[in-house]
Write a protein that holds these residues in place. Structure first.
Motif, PDB file in Angstrom:
ATOM      1  N   CYS A   6      39.034  54.324  40.560  1.00 45.49           N
ATOM      2  CA  CYS A   6      37.921  53.413  40.877  1.00 45.49           C
ATOM      3  C   CYS A   6      38.126  52.826  42.263  1.00 45.49           C
ATOM      4  O   CYS A   6      39.183  52.250  42.551  1.00 45.49           O
ATOM      5  N   ASP A  39      43.420  50.389  45.776  1.00 47.68           N
ATOM      6  CA  ASP A  39      42.738  51.607  45.351  1.00 47.68           C
ATOM      7  C   ASP A  39      43.189  52.772  46.234  1.00 47.68           C
ATOM      8  O   ASP A  39      43.294  53.906  45.784  1.00 47.68           O
ATOM      9  N   VAL A  65      30.845  51.810  42.439  1.00 49.09           N
ATOM     10  CA  VAL A  65      29.556  51.233  42.103  1.00 49.09           C
ATOM     11  C   VAL A  65      29.091  50.531  43.364  1.00 49.09           C
ATOM     12  O   VAL A  65      29.724  49.561  43.797  1.00 49.09           O
ATOM     13  N   SER A 120      40.043  43.375  43.911  1.00 48.07           N
ATOM     14  CA  SER A 120      39.283  43.711  45.116  1.00 48.07           C
ATOM     15  C   SER A 120      39.568  42.654  46.164  1.00 48.07           C
ATOM     16  O   SER A 120      39.616  41.465  45.847  1.00 48.07           O
ATOM     17  N   SER A 125      38.536  39.420  41.767  1.00 46.16           N
ATOM     18  CA  SER A 125      38.296  39.035  40.378  1.00 46.16           C
ATOM     19  C   SER A 125      39.332  39.583  39.404  1.00 46.16           C
ATOM     20  O   SER A 125      39.454  39.068  38.303  1.00 46.16           O
ATOM     21  N   SER A 126      40.067  40.606  39.804  1.00 49.77           N
ATOM     22  CA  SER A 126      41.117  41.154  38.919  1.00 49.77           C
ATOM     23  C   SER A 126      40.583  41.479  37.534  1.00 49.77           C
ATOM     24  O   SER A 126      41.236  41.188  36.539  1.00 49.77           O
ATOM     25  N   SER A 127      39.414  42.010  37.458  1.00 46.84           N
ATOM     26  CA  SER A 127      38.767  42.134  36.152  1.00 46.84           C
ATOM     27  C   SER A 127      38.318  43.529  35.779  1.00 46.84           C
ATOM     28  O   SER A 127      38.326  43.883  34.602  1.00 46.84           O
ATOM     29  N   VAL A 128      37.856  44.301  36.753  1.00 42.58           N
ATOM     30  CA  VAL A 128      37.123  45.523  36.434  1.00 42.58           C
ATOM     31  C   VAL A 128      37.941  46.469  35.546  1.00 42.58           C
ATOM     32  O   VAL A 128      37.432  47.000  34.562  1.00 42.58           O
TER      33      VAL A 128
HETATM   34  N1  LIG Z   1      32.199  48.307  42.904  1.00 35.55           N
HETATM   35  C1  LIG Z   1      33.257  48.943  42.395  1.00 35.55           C
HETATM   36  N2  LIG Z   1      33.215  50.286  42.233  1.00 35.55           N
HETATM   37  C2  LIG Z   1      34.292  50.945  41.715  1.00 35.55           C
HETATM   38  N3  LIG Z   1      35.427  50.352  41.365  1.00 35.55           N
HETATM   39  C3  LIG Z   1      35.531  49.016  41.517  1.00 35.55           C
HETATM   40  C4  LIG Z   1      34.455  48.247  42.037  1.00 35.55           C
HETATM   41  N4  LIG Z   1      34.832  46.957  42.075  1.00 35.55           N
HETATM   42  C5  LIG Z   1      36.111  46.917  41.605  1.00 35.55           C
HETATM   43  N5  LIG Z   1      36.536  48.161  41.269  1.00 35.55           N
HETATM   44  C6  LIG Z   1      37.867  48.539  40.746  1.00 35.55           C
HETATM   45  O1  LIG Z   1      38.424  47.448  40.049  1.00 35.55           O
HETATM   46  C7  LIG Z   1      39.612  46.958  40.676  1.00 35.55           C
HETATM   47  C8  LIG Z   1      39.703  45.468  40.523  1.00 35.55           C
HETATM   48  O2  LIG Z   1      38.621  44.880  41.182  1.00 35.55           O
HETATM   49  P1  LIG Z   1      38.048  43.435  40.878  1.00 35.55           P
HETATM   50  O3  LIG Z   1      37.965  43.274  39.415  1.00 35.55           O
HETATM   51  O4  LIG Z   1      36.728  43.461  41.565  1.00 35.55           O
HETATM   52  O5  LIG Z   1      38.997  42.481  41.538  1.00 35.55           O
HETATM   53  C9  LIG Z   1      39.526  47.490  42.100  1.00 35.55           C
HETATM   54  O6  LIG Z   1      40.806  47.627  42.668  1.00 35.55           O
HETATM   55  C10 LIG Z   1      38.841  48.833  41.881  1.00 35.55           C
HETATM   56  O7  LIG Z   1      39.767  49.802  41.424  1.00 35.55           O
END
Ligand SMILES: Nc1ncnc2c1ncn2[C@@H]1O[C@H](COP(=O)(O)O)[C@@H](O)[C@H]1O
Ligand SMILES: Cc1cc2nc3c(=O)[nH]c(=O)nc-3n(C[C@H](O)[C@H](O)[C@H](O)COP(=O)(O)OP(=O)(O)OC[C@H]3O[C@@H](n4cnc5c(N)ncnc54)[C@H](O)[C@@H]3O)c2cc1C
Lengths: 249, 323
Positions: A6, A39, A65, A120, A125-128
């Motif tokens: 991702c 990533d 995304v 990210s 957010s450390s969530s996806v």
């Molecule tokens: N828009 C996005 N498209 C694809 N992967 C994402 C996206 N946003 C976050 N991720 C994945 O989720 C991880 C954690 O991101 P977040 O939860 O946004 O801090 C990132 O390191 C990516 O691997």
């Protein structure tokens, strides 16, 4: 084995952060976009695993995304060595909505491991990763710092408060990686860049997942008080400051 | 209605950061006029758990089966979800650390509850629920609104502090309806830190950069770390060069830490480095270049040669502690 990495498309870390429209949205004017650093490490490691024939990894797919503006980032991923890129065509609103998009794609295509970064660089957010796993009702391992294959099975290393743990897995899991997964990001070479042009970049429409949270405003932090300088011969004074003023000793 | 605080189990012990989330949870519960309760996974003595009562927790649910001594993201999420339902919880608070990051996002999906990570203060308003969090690796703050009835947040460590509020803490066992012999996360080996303090949980960190000149010069830095009870860290070129282990590398591509005190020795303060340490409460910089960018983010600065300053600082701390 098929790996899905991702990819979050984020402003370069050195970006001077500014906001527009009465501080309600990030001002992207003149911003340089990069592959989110974690990533990039995840992708580097995934490509290395595929290129070493001792490992059972046969395909690396990257997914983002995002709007059409993220395509240069996905092309860079192809140049680094991903076999295929997928873009789900919507502007991410929050982690929940983003994760739901990725999960619904993963539901239709079997991936052995889905790899996400720990956070990210923009909204932190450390969530996806965790959310994708829950949408898929599958296992997730967080704080992953390495992966090795032994007799077709993966041994995943994770950091825990007390040290490290090694987990044996056969796939069907989401790995959330942090530091250590790869040491240095791969820099695409000329051949990679040429080949990337022929590789598929598939665009799929988004589903109607809703967001649960909403960013309503931003602020720059109060300018930090100027650094207090202490003479190199006055370390007792520094200790006093740290204990009495800052209260950290 | 109640506020639920997730208490991470640090080898059957509580740590300061547990009391911080407890303090936050009970303050929030007070403003919502409801009780603050806690859940703890794995084995821990009641005498240890009782301490949560000093920070306003009026009930603690313990899930003591040994099967919960190892983090299994999916399983832990199920347990917390069952607690949320049984106790009619409206807001769940996690620590914004490895374990919080492992469970909170999953719980968000399971409960269809909006999740905001890394919050730094009490909500701005409760109706609608708006809360501040750090974004862009600490370069900005954002106000985020949670639009679901149930809310989940994770609290940035060291952002709120401790607030004592003595309460009688009733400790009860919680028997979750899950299968603990979950084989999906099968641990085949472990390496426990033999010595030193884990960087991710450290309250204080002493960190060295290229200005340390070589691995043979680390002794005085380690001495200082020892006397102040700090973990050691380093900049990326230092771990790349093999002077120190990669485990110590902090920054954009390394660990992100938020100690109370971060002492940067011979580190220039590149943006990528600062991205990993800017959440520290107090930063001290020791550098021989008065124009080093680290002084722009530091609270206290000392200009000079690290090799000479480190032993003096260590002596001063020893004198202060009366050793
Ligand atoms: N828009 C996005 N498209 C694809 N992967 C994402 C996206 N946003 C976050 N991720 C994945 O989720 C991880 C954690 O991101 P977040 O939860 O946004 O801090 C990132 O390191 C990516 O691997
Ligand atoms: C994509 C990317 C990601 C990166 N990620 C990271 C990361 O995660 N973490 C990270 O740290 N870096 C990272 N970097 C590297 C970063 O840009 C800097 O190069 C690095 O942080 C510099 O390390 P340093 O401060 O130890 O060394 P230098 O920049 O060489 O600084 C050494 C400092 O020591 C001082 N000094 C010299 N001698 C003495 C002495 N005797 N006493 C006291 N002070 C002395 C000098 O004045 C100088 O300020 C990344 C870079 C990129 C491009």
């Amino acid at each position: 084995m098929k790996l899905l990495v991702c990819i979050s498309n984020v402003p370069d870390t050195t970006t001077k952060v500014r906001f527009a429209d009465n501080q309600t949205r990030f001002d992207a004017t003149g911003v340089q976009w990069i592959i989110n650093p974690w990533d990039e490490l995840a992708l580097t490691r995934a490509v290395d695993l595929k290129e070493d024939s001792n490992n059972p990894v046969s395909e690396v797919v990257v997914i983002n995304v995002g709007s059409v503006e993220t395509e240069p980032t996905l092309r860079k991923c192809l140049a680094i060595g991903a076999d295929k890129a997928i873009r789900i065509d919507t502007v991410p609103k929050d982690a929940f909505q983003t994760a739901k998009q990725i999960a619904s794609l993963a539901q239709k295509n079997a991936f052995d491991f889905i790899i996400c970064g720990i956070e990210s660089g923009d909204y932190n957010s450390s969530s996806v990763g965790g959310m994708i796993a829950e949408f898929l009702d599958t296992v997730s391992v967080s704080s992953v710092s390495d992966i090795q294959f032994q007799e077709g099975k993966a041994i995943v290393e994770r950091d825990v408060a007390a040290g490290k743990e090694y987990i044996q897995m056969e796939g069907n899991a989401v790995l959330i990686v942090q530091k250590g997964f790869a040491k240095e990001p791969k820099i695409p070479n000329m051949r990679g860049i040429m080949m990337a042009r022929q590789k598929p970049l598939e665009v799929i429409p988004a589903n109607d997942a809703n967001a649960l949270t909403e960013y309503i405003g931003f602020q720059l932090p109060e300018p930090k008080a100027k650094v207090k300088m202490v003479n190199a011969d006055q370390m007792t004074e520094l200790v006093n400051f740290l204990s009495k003023e800052a209260k950290v000793l | 209605m109640s506020v639920l605080v997730y208490i991470q189990n640090f080898g059957s012990k509580l740590k300061k950061q547990n009391f911080e989330v407890a303090s936050y949870g009970s303050k929030l519960a007070e403003s919502m006029q409801c009780p603050a309760i806690a859940v703890v996974m794995g084995t821990m003595e009641d005498s240890e758990l009782e301490k949560l009562g000093n920070y306003g927790i009026s009930k603690t649910l313990k899930v003591t089966d040994e099967g919960f001594n190892t983090l299994i993201n999916k399983l832990f999420t199920q347990v917390v979800q069952q607690v949320v339902v049984q106790e009619k919880v409206t807001t769940v608070i996690f620590p914004d650390n490895n374990e919080g990051k492992a469970i909170a996002p999953r719980l968000s999906v399971k409960l269809n509850a909006g999740f905001v990570s890394g919050v730094v203060s009490m909500p701005v308003t409760l109706e609608p629920f708006i809360i501040s969090k750090r974004v862009f690796s600490g370069k900005a703050l954002a106000q985020v609104q949670i639009n679901s009835p149930l809310k989940i947040i994770s609290l940035a460590i060291n952002s709120f502090g401790l607030h004592e509020a003595k309460t009688v803490n009733q400790i009860v066992s919680f028997e979750p309806k899950v299968s603990v012999d979950d084989q999906s996360t099968k641990i085949v080996d472990r390496k426990i830190h033999s010595e030193g303090i884990s960087l991710l949980d450290a309250d204080r960190v002493v960190s060295g950069g290229r200005g340390m000149k070589g691995p043979e010069n680390w002794k005085p830095l380690e001495e200082l770390a020892k006397v102040i009870g700090a973990a050691t860290a380093c900049s990326r070129p230092v771990s790349d060069a093999g002077w120190r282990s990669h485990e110590e590398h902090v920054g954009q591509t390394g660990k992100i830490i938020a100690p109370n005190l971060y002492i940067a020795v011979g580190i220039s303060g590149a943006t990528q480095h600062v991205a990993g340490i800017s959440r520290s409460k107090c930063i001290v910089a020791i550098n021989n270049d008065p124009d080093a960018p680290i002084f722009e983010v530091a609270d206290y600065g000392v200009i000079g040669d690290a090799a000479q300053i480190l032993p003096k600082l260590t002596e001063a701390v020893k004198a202060f502690k009366g050793e």
